[in-house]
Scaffold this motif. Structure first.
Motif, short mmCIF file in Angstrom:
data_model
loop_
_atom_site.label_atom_id
_atom_site.label_comp_id
_atom_site.label_asym_id
_atom_site.label_seq_id
_atom_site.Cartn_x
_atom_site.Cartn_y
_atom_site.Cartn_z
N HIS A 53 0.86 -1.18 0.00
CA HIS A 53 0.00 0.00 0.00
C HIS A 53 0.90 1.23 0.00
O HIS A 53 1.76 1.39 0.87
CB HIS A 53 -0.93 -0.02 1.22
CG HIS A 53 -1.87 -1.19 1.18
ND1 HIS A 53 -2.16 -1.96 2.28
CD2 HIS A 53 -2.57 -1.71 0.13
CE1 HIS A 53 -3.01 -2.92 1.91
NE2 HIS A 53 -3.27 -2.78 0.62
N GLU A 56 1.74 3.55 3.16
CA GLU A 56 2.13 2.89 4.42
C GLU A 56 3.65 2.76 4.44
O GLU A 56 4.20 1.74 4.04
CB GLU A 56 1.42 1.54 4.53
CG GLU A 56 -0.10 1.72 4.54
CD GLU A 56 -0.86 0.40 4.55
OE1 GLU A 56 -0.23 -0.66 4.71
OE2 GLU A 56 -2.09 0.46 4.39
N ARG A 96 -3.01 4.78 -1.40
CA ARG A 96 -2.97 3.33 -1.14
C ARG A 96 -2.69 2.56 -2.42
O ARG A 96 -1.91 1.63 -2.45
CB ARG A 96 -4.32 2.91 -0.54
CG ARG A 96 -4.43 1.44 -0.15
CD ARG A 96 -5.81 1.19 0.45
NE ARG A 96 -6.07 -0.20 0.75
CZ ARG A 96 -5.80 -0.76 1.94
NH1 ARG A 96 -5.25 -0.04 2.90
NH2 ARG A 96 -6.08 -2.02 2.17
N HIS A 139 3.14 -3.43 6.99
CA HIS A 139 2.11 -2.42 6.69
C HIS A 139 2.00 -1.40 7.81
O HIS A 139 2.58 -1.56 8.88
CB HIS A 139 0.73 -3.09 6.55
CG HIS A 139 0.58 -3.91 5.32
ND1 HIS A 139 -0.23 -3.55 4.27
CD2 HIS A 139 1.14 -5.10 4.97
CE1 HIS A 139 -0.17 -4.48 3.33
NE2 HIS A 139 0.65 -5.43 3.73
N ASN A 140 1.17 -0.36 7.57
CA ASN A 140 0.72 0.56 8.63
C ASN A 140 -0.79 0.52 8.68
O ASN A 140 -1.46 0.28 7.66
CB ASN A 140 1.14 2.00 8.32
CG ASN A 140 2.62 2.24 8.45
OD1 ASN A 140 3.34 2.27 7.46
ND2 ASN A 140 3.09 2.39 9.67
ZN LIG Z 1 -1.64 -2.02 4.24
#
Ligand SMILES: [Zn+2]
Length: 346
Positions: A53, A56, A96, A139-140
């Motif tokens: 993404h 992130e 994203r 990820h975040n």
């Molecule tokens: Zn993510």
């Protein structure tokens, strides 16, 4: 050695190649990129994917910092930077996915259609060739909150991997075409959610976890784990109806279908008892909310109930991924929940 038309490759990149900052490095990257770093034991490889993404950045920041420091890892490391294109769209690290594109982390299954499908397929081919002993996907979260890991397989190896970063592991039976489903190839794989995309401590956690991942002899034995891991199984998603309105206020204005206090994010991973109010509903009551399990069953009565216009847990719950971003709350979900014991609600 495999060469893909979809991916770029960097082998043991020098500090000059990397630029002084992660943004300078991102500026130089043109396509999804594979970074290989030779380890002390060249017969073994560990893999880490990130930036699936584009908004992130913790994994990208961690990898850049770690590469600049020119460590020699214990085993070979294979880094996969997926969403270079969305990440580069100005303002950088805010998208994203590319406009009109698909969520790359839903594309790791057939048919591998479109640009994102091609990237996912190329990343999987890269993993097949490298044959890593394990895989992380960093990820975040969109809201702030503590870090957690997600897995489709709950065993010692997966818990040990998660414990490099966090003491919370969410186990899900849901299959969406996410990279963590690589676990089905008998390669221990966990997703790491480092915390909020804007949080410095999330970036720091990603870096510290990467240092452990790169420097430890063994990352798959639970005896070596630093923490006891709490496992939360098959959380339900609480979603808001698309036409419903939400506000974040200390007291309801009377205008919204749902009101949460502005500090609702403090509920992340806390236990909420049935006598603690979570927020308020408007005229439509609980009809604006749905509670959906991994196997698509719905049962709101076991999750939330209303007394005097206030929302209470129907039983002691552990809630997480609560956001105070109304756009995310409406487009994705309000929060996830399991029983306080970590077991599924239904
Ligand atoms: Zn993510």
């Amino acid at each position: 050695m495999s060469r893909s038309n979809t991916l770029d490759y960097l082998n043991n990149p020098s500090p000059q190649t990397l630029g002084r900052s992660p943004l300078e490095w991102l500026d130089r990257l043109q396509r999804p990129t594979v970074v290989r770093v030779a380890g002390r034991d060249p017969s073994r490889t560990r893999a880490m994917a990130t930036l699936l993404h584009g908004n992130e950045p913790s994994g990208l920041f961690a990898i850049h910092r770690w590469l600049l420091e020119q460590h020699t890892p214990e085993v070979n490391l294979l880094f996969l930077l997926g969403g270079v294109r969305p990440a580069k769209i100005p303002p950088t690290l805010t998208m994203r996915q590319v406009p009109g594109g698909r969520d790359l982390n839903r594309c790791f299954k057939e048919p591998f259609e479109g640009e994102e499908g091609a990237i996912a397929q190329a990343m999987l081919a890269e993993l097949q060739t490298a044959n890593p002993e394990c895989l992380l996907d960093v990820h975040n979260t969109s809201g702030t909150g503590p870090a957690f890991a997600v897995t489709i397989t709950n065993d010692a190896a997966h818990q040990a991997l998660a414990s490099l970063f966090t003491d919370r592991l969410i186990m899900t039976d849901l299959r969406l075409g996410a990279l963590m489903e690589y676990s089905e190839q008998e390669v221990p794989t966990v997703t790491i959610e480092c915390g909020g995309a804007q949080d410095d401590h999330a970036h720091q956690l990603a870096y510290e976890g990467l240092v452990r991942y790169a420097s430890q002899q063994d990352v798959l034995s639970l005896e070596k784990a630093d923490w006891n891991v709490a496992v939360l199984r098959n959380p339900i998603r609480v979603e808001l109806a698309p036409d419903a309105t939400i506000e974040y206020r200390l007291t309801p204005s009377g205008q919204a279908d749902l009101t949460f206090p502005p500090d609702i994010e403090h509920r992340n991973f806390g236990i909420v008892s049935p006598d603690e109010p979570l927020g308020w509903v408007g005229q439509k009551g609980l009809d604006v909310l749905t509670a959906i399990s991994h196997n698509r069953t719905e049962n709101m009565e076991q999750v939330l109930q209303i007394r005097d216009g206030r929302i209470y847990p129907a039983q002691a719950l552990k809630t997480f991924m609560i956001t105070t971003n109304p756009v995310i709350a409406k487009s994705d979900c309000l929060f996830y929940a399991v029983k306080a014991t970590g077991d599924p609600i239904f």
